[in-house]
Design a protein around this motif. Structure first.
Motif, PDB file in Angstrom:
ATOM      1  N   VAL A  57     -65.345 -50.456 -44.598  1.00 32.14           N
ATOM      2  CA  VAL A  57     -65.778 -51.538 -45.472  1.00 32.14           C
ATOM      3  C   VAL A  57     -66.476 -52.558 -44.575  1.00 32.14           C
ATOM      4  CG1 VAL A  57     -65.102 -53.309 -47.126  1.00 32.14           C
ATOM      5  CG2 VAL A  57     -63.824 -51.148 -47.018  1.00 32.14           C
ATOM      6  N   PRO A  58     -67.809 -52.491 -44.475  1.00 35.82           N
ATOM      7  CA  PRO A  58     -68.523 -53.356 -43.534  1.00 35.82           C
ATOM      8  C   PRO A  58     -68.731 -54.754 -44.093  1.00 35.82           C
ATOM      9  CG  PRO A  58     -70.091 -52.002 -44.723  1.00 35.82           C
ATOM     10  CD  PRO A  58     -68.717 -51.598 -45.210  1.00 35.82           C
ATOM     11  N   HIS A  59     -68.750 -55.751 -43.198  1.00 34.70           N
ATOM     12  CA  HIS A  59     -69.055 -57.102 -43.673  1.00 34.70           C
ATOM     13  C   HIS A  59     -70.087 -57.829 -42.812  1.00 34.70           C
ATOM     14  CE1 HIS A  59     -66.726 -59.244 -40.573  1.00 34.70           C
ATOM     15  NE2 HIS A  59     -65.656 -58.548 -40.861  1.00 34.70           N
ATOM     16  N   SER A  60     -70.360 -57.361 -41.584  1.00 34.92           N
ATOM     17  CA  SER A  60     -71.318 -58.063 -40.735  1.00 34.92           C
ATOM     18  C   SER A  60     -71.932 -57.089 -39.743  1.00 34.92           C
ATOM     19  CB  SER A  60     -70.640 -59.196 -39.949  1.00 34.92           C
ATOM     20  OG  SER A  60     -70.005 -60.112 -40.810  1.00 34.92           O
ATOM     21  N   ILE A  61     -73.184 -57.364 -39.383  1.00 34.99           N
ATOM     22  CA  ILE A  61     -73.819 -56.660 -38.279  1.00 34.99           C
ATOM     23  C   ILE A  61     -73.795 -57.599 -37.081  1.00 34.99           C
ATOM     24  CG2 ILE A  61     -75.996 -55.713 -37.415  1.00 34.99           C
ATOM     25  CD1 ILE A  61     -76.598 -54.781 -40.232  1.00 34.99           C
ATOM     26  N   VAL A  62     -73.386 -57.084 -35.931  1.00 33.92           N
ATOM     27  CA  VAL A  62     -73.233 -57.925 -34.745  1.00 33.92           C
ATOM     28  C   VAL A  62     -73.932 -57.280 -33.559  1.00 33.92           C
ATOM     29  CG1 VAL A  62     -71.012 -58.795 -35.560  1.00 33.92           C
ATOM     30  CG2 VAL A  62     -71.055 -56.861 -33.993  1.00 33.92           C
ATOM     31  N   ASP A  63     -74.128 -58.077 -32.522  1.00 39.66           N
ATOM     32  CA  ASP A  63     -74.744 -57.603 -31.286  1.00 39.66           C
ATOM     33  C   ASP A  63     -73.855 -57.991 -30.124  1.00 39.66           C
ATOM     34  OD1 ASP A  63     -76.573 -56.794 -29.277  1.00 39.66           O
ATOM     35  OD2 ASP A  63     -77.324 -58.840 -29.163  1.00 39.66           O
ATOM     36  N   ASN A  64     -73.460 -57.023 -29.320  1.00 40.42           N
ATOM     37  CA  ASN A  64     -72.572 -57.339 -28.199  1.00 40.42           C
ATOM     38  C   ASN A  64     -73.336 -57.588 -26.904  1.00 40.42           C
ATOM     39  OD1 ASN A  64     -73.398 -54.863 -27.239  1.00 40.42           O
ATOM     40  ND2 ASN A  64     -71.359 -53.956 -27.124  1.00 40.42           N
ATOM     41  N   GLY A  65     -74.656 -57.711 -27.017  1.00 39.30           N
ATOM     42  CA  GLY A  65     -75.467 -57.932 -25.835  1.00 39.30           C
ATOM     43  C   GLY A  65     -76.109 -56.661 -25.335  1.00 39.30           C
ATOM     44  N   GLN A  66     -75.584 -55.509 -25.734  1.00 39.96           N
ATOM     45  CA  GLN A  66     -76.134 -54.229 -25.321  1.00 39.96           C
ATOM     46  C   GLN A  66     -76.432 -53.322 -26.505  1.00 39.96           C
ATOM     47  OE1 GLN A  66     -72.996 -52.909 -22.597  1.00 39.96           O
ATOM     48  NE2 GLN A  66     -74.359 -53.314 -20.877  1.00 39.96           N
ATOM     49  N   ARG A  67     -75.556 -53.391 -27.537  1.00 33.77           N
ATOM     50  CA  ARG A  67     -75.691 -52.461 -28.655  1.00 33.77           C
ATOM     51  C   ARG A  67     -75.406 -53.193 -29.959  1.00 33.77           C
ATOM     52  NH1 ARG A  67     -71.573 -48.068 -26.187  1.00 33.77           N
ATOM     53  NH2 ARG A  67     -70.258 -49.893 -26.495  1.00 33.77           N
ATOM     54  N   TRP A  68     -76.051 -52.711 -31.023  1.00 34.76           N
ATOM     55  CA  TRP A  68     -75.752 -53.223 -32.352  1.00 34.76           C
ATOM     56  C   TRP A  68     -74.479 -52.583 -32.877  1.00 34.76           C
ATOM     57  CZ3 TRP A  68     -78.092 -57.275 -34.451  1.00 34.76           C
ATOM     58  CH2 TRP A  68     -79.360 -57.636 -33.996  1.00 34.76           C
ATOM     59  N   HIS A  69     -73.613 -53.400 -33.458  1.00 34.03           N
ATOM     60  CA  HIS A  69     -72.377 -52.936 -34.067  1.00 34.03           C
ATOM     61  C   HIS A  69     -72.331 -53.357 -35.534  1.00 34.03           C
ATOM     62  CE1 HIS A  69     -71.124 -52.624 -29.890  1.00 34.03           C
ATOM     63  NE2 HIS A  69     -69.952 -52.133 -30.241  1.00 34.03           N
ATOM     64  N   VAL A  70     -71.466 -52.693 -36.283  1.00 32.75           N
ATOM     65  CA  VAL A  70     -71.111 -53.188 -37.616  1.00 32.75           C
ATOM     66  C   VAL A  70     -69.620 -53.511 -37.580  1.00 32.75           C
ATOM     67  CG1 VAL A  70     -70.761 -50.829 -38.508  1.00 32.75           C
ATOM     68  CG2 VAL A  70     -71.067 -52.741 -40.095  1.00 32.75           C
ATOM     69  N   ARG A  71     -69.287 -54.691 -38.024  1.00 30.59           N
ATOM     70  CA  ARG A  71     -67.889 -55.120 -38.118  1.00 30.59           C
ATOM     71  C   ARG A  71     -67.370 -54.658 -39.471  1.00 30.59           C
ATOM     72  NH1 ARG A  71     -63.662 -56.749 -34.773  1.00 30.59           N
ATOM     73  NH2 ARG A  71     -62.267 -58.152 -35.907  1.00 30.59           N
ATOM     74  N   ALA A  72     -66.281 -53.911 -39.466  1.00 31.27           N
ATOM     75  CA  ALA A  72     -65.838 -53.297 -40.716  1.00 31.27           C
ATOM     76  C   ALA A  72     -64.336 -53.060 -40.710  1.00 31.27           C
ATOM     77  CB  ALA A  72     -66.562 -51.959 -40.933  1.00 31.27           C
ATOM     78  N   PHE A  73     -63.778 -52.980 -41.913  1.00 34.55           N
ATOM     79  CA  PHE A  73     -62.393 -52.545 -42.066  1.00 34.55           C
ATOM     80  C   PHE A  73     -62.385 -51.027 -42.023  1.00 34.55           C
ATOM     81  CE2 PHE A  73     -58.692 -51.155 -44.463  1.00 34.55           C
ATOM     82  CZ  PHE A  73     -57.686 -51.936 -43.908  1.00 34.55           C
ATOM     83  N   ASP A  74     -61.551 -50.485 -41.161  1.00 35.95           N
ATOM     84  CA  ASP A  74     -61.451 -49.041 -40.974  1.00 35.95           C
ATOM     85  C   ASP A  74     -60.225 -48.526 -41.726  1.00 35.95           C
ATOM     86  OD1 ASP A  74     -61.544 -46.423 -40.019  1.00 35.95           O
ATOM     87  OD2 ASP A  74     -60.486 -46.947 -38.166  1.00 35.95           O
ATOM     88  N   ARG A  75     -60.449 -47.716 -42.748  1.00 35.58           N
ATOM     89  CA  ARG A  75     -59.330 -47.228 -43.548  1.00 35.58           C
ATOM     90  C   ARG A  75     -58.460 -46.233 -42.783  1.00 35.58           C
ATOM     91  NH1 ARG A  75     -62.475 -46.657 -49.435  1.00 35.58           N
ATOM     92  NH2 ARG A  75     -62.239 -48.871 -49.993  1.00 35.58           N
ATOM     93  N   LYS A  76     -58.991 -45.646 -41.734  1.00 34.90           N
ATOM     94  CA  LYS A  76     -58.195 -44.708 -40.929  1.00 34.90           C
ATOM     95  C   LYS A  76     -57.119 -45.443 -40.139  1.00 34.90           C
ATOM     96  CE  LYS A  76     -58.636 -41.154 -37.337  1.00 34.90           C
ATOM     97  NZ  LYS A  76     -59.592 -40.412 -36.472  1.00 34.90           N
ATOM     98  N   SER A  77     -57.499 -46.530 -39.489  1.00 34.81           N
ATOM     99  CA  SER A  77     -56.543 -47.290 -38.672  1.00 34.81           C
ATOM    100  C   SER A  77     -55.952 -48.475 -39.419  1.00 34.81           C
ATOM    101  CB  SER A  77     -57.230 -47.793 -37.401  1.00 34.81           C
ATOM    102  OG  SER A  77     -58.256 -48.723 -37.728  1.00 34.81           O
ATOM    103  N   GLN A  78     -56.501 -48.754 -40.628  1.00 43.61           N
ATOM    104  CA  GLN A  78     -56.057 -49.895 -41.430  1.00 43.61           C
ATOM    105  C   GLN A  78     -56.199 -51.209 -40.653  1.00 43.61           C
ATOM    106  OE1 GLN A  78     -54.665 -50.049 -44.893  1.00 43.61           O
ATOM    107  NE2 GLN A  78     -56.048 -48.281 -44.755  1.00 43.61           N
ATOM    108  N   SER A  79     -57.374 -51.366 -40.024  1.00 46.29           N
ATOM    109  CA  SER A  79     -57.628 -52.586 -39.261  1.00 46.29           C
ATOM    110  C   SER A  79     -59.128 -52.835 -39.199  1.00 46.29           C
ATOM    111  CB  SER A  79     -57.069 -52.456 -37.839  1.00 46.29           C
ATOM    112  OG  SER A  79     -57.719 -51.405 -37.142  1.00 46.29           O
ATOM    113  N   PHE A  80     -59.489 -54.082 -38.839  1.00 51.01           N
ATOM    114  CA  PHE A  80     -60.893 -54.436 -38.667  1.00 51.01           C
ATOM    115  C   PHE A  80     -61.312 -54.085 -37.242  1.00 51.01           C
ATOM    116  CE2 PHE A  80     -59.722 -57.104 -42.249  1.00 51.01           C
ATOM    117  CZ  PHE A  80     -60.831 -56.979 -43.078  1.00 51.01           C
TER     118      PHE A  80
END
Length: 295
Positions: free
Chosen positions: A149-172
């Protein structure tokens, strides 16, 4: 045919194309409001777009808007790198709907560039507040299906990430965009999966960064580089982003400024501010006894 169309109409057609790609739908009134054209002109634009790409959109009379079809192929070229940079800075050149997309995109990167269709589907899920199923390739477990369940696109300085709730681990968690494939937008998420429940994202922590007390002979130079006031650069960053910033700037996070190599020109003065923060294994020298994870 596009070469024979006026510049202003190409802008409007590109806007329709962009909305269908990144939002999944468009109202006729969206086009009229954006370009301040009349109803008849807007209707002509949609008629022309349908002539150019008849399989790209379908009209729903109940919702009174056009939707992207499964056979959608963009008429215009939408560059992933430029789109992410414009999203990050809320810039629109008239050929897109950047100003109409209101969701967090943190910073901008000039390095790796994700697939434009993956970016588009992720943006659709965020804008429409939907879950999505993906194939994700992890360093630890290889390729496999995930529901996010994504809510934001972020940049860690090297790569683009999507911040999301992961239903597998039940965590963001953070997921690298270039490792995502086969995205399918799903139904609406549960309340506990939404951005409001992402504590690490919502919590701001203060960082007091100073010239490295052991590696820098003339600290004034560093103070000028970072516009420090009274020798300190004070920042408030999202807890979820702190580790990335500290790594990107090579900030020594040891208790006694013990990283002595030349690349460490900065030191985190208030190290205690990182307490109870995840994802700090990447922060230089930080060794708190806590869980840290990067997808």
């Amino acid at each position: 045919m596009l070469e024979t169309i006026s510049f202003s109409q190409r802008q409007r057609l590109a806007y329709i194309d962009f909305c269908l790609l990144f939002k999944g739908a468009i109202h006729r009134q969206d086009l009229i409001n954006r370009f301040e054209v009349g109803l008849s002109a807007g209707s002509r634009d949609f008629t022309l777009y349908k002539e150019l790409a008849p399989d790209n959109l379908i009209y729903d009379p109940r919702e009174k808007r056009y939707f992207q079809t499964e056979n959608f192929l963009p008429v215009f070229e939408h560059d992933a790198k430029r789109t992410l940079v414009k999203l990050a800075n809320d810039i629109s050149d008239g050929f897109d709907a950047i100003g109409d997309l209101h969701f967090p995109v943190e910073s901008a990167s000039s390095l790796n560039v994700p697939d434009i269709f993956v970016v588009a589907k992720v943006v659709q899920a965020i804008v429409n507040k939907k879950a999505m199923s993906v194939i994700y390739t992890s360093l630890s477990s290889g390729s496999g299906a995930r529901e996010l369940v994504p809510h934001s696109i972020v940049d860690n300085g090297q790569r683009w990430h999507v911040r999301a709730f992961d239903r597998k681990s039940q965590s963001f968690r953070d997921f690298v965009l270039t490792r995502i494939s086969k995205v399918t937008v799903k139904a609406e998420p549960e309340v506990h999966e939404c951005i409001e429940q992402d504590e690490e994202w919502g919590r701001l922590i203060p960082l007091e960064i100073v010239p490295h007390p052991k590696n820098i002979k003339f600290p004034t130079a560093i103070e000028l580089d970072y516009a420090m006031e009274e020798g300190v650069l004070t920042l408030e960053v999202r807890a979820a982003m702190a580790g990335y910033l500290l790594r990107r700037w090579n900030v020594d996070c040891t208790k006694h400024a013990s990283l002595r190599s030349g690349e460490y020109q900065l030191w985190l003065k208030n190290r205690q501010s990182l307490a109870d923060t995840d994802n700090l294994a990447i922060a230089p020298g930080y060794t708190a006894e806590q869980a840290a994870y990067t997808a």
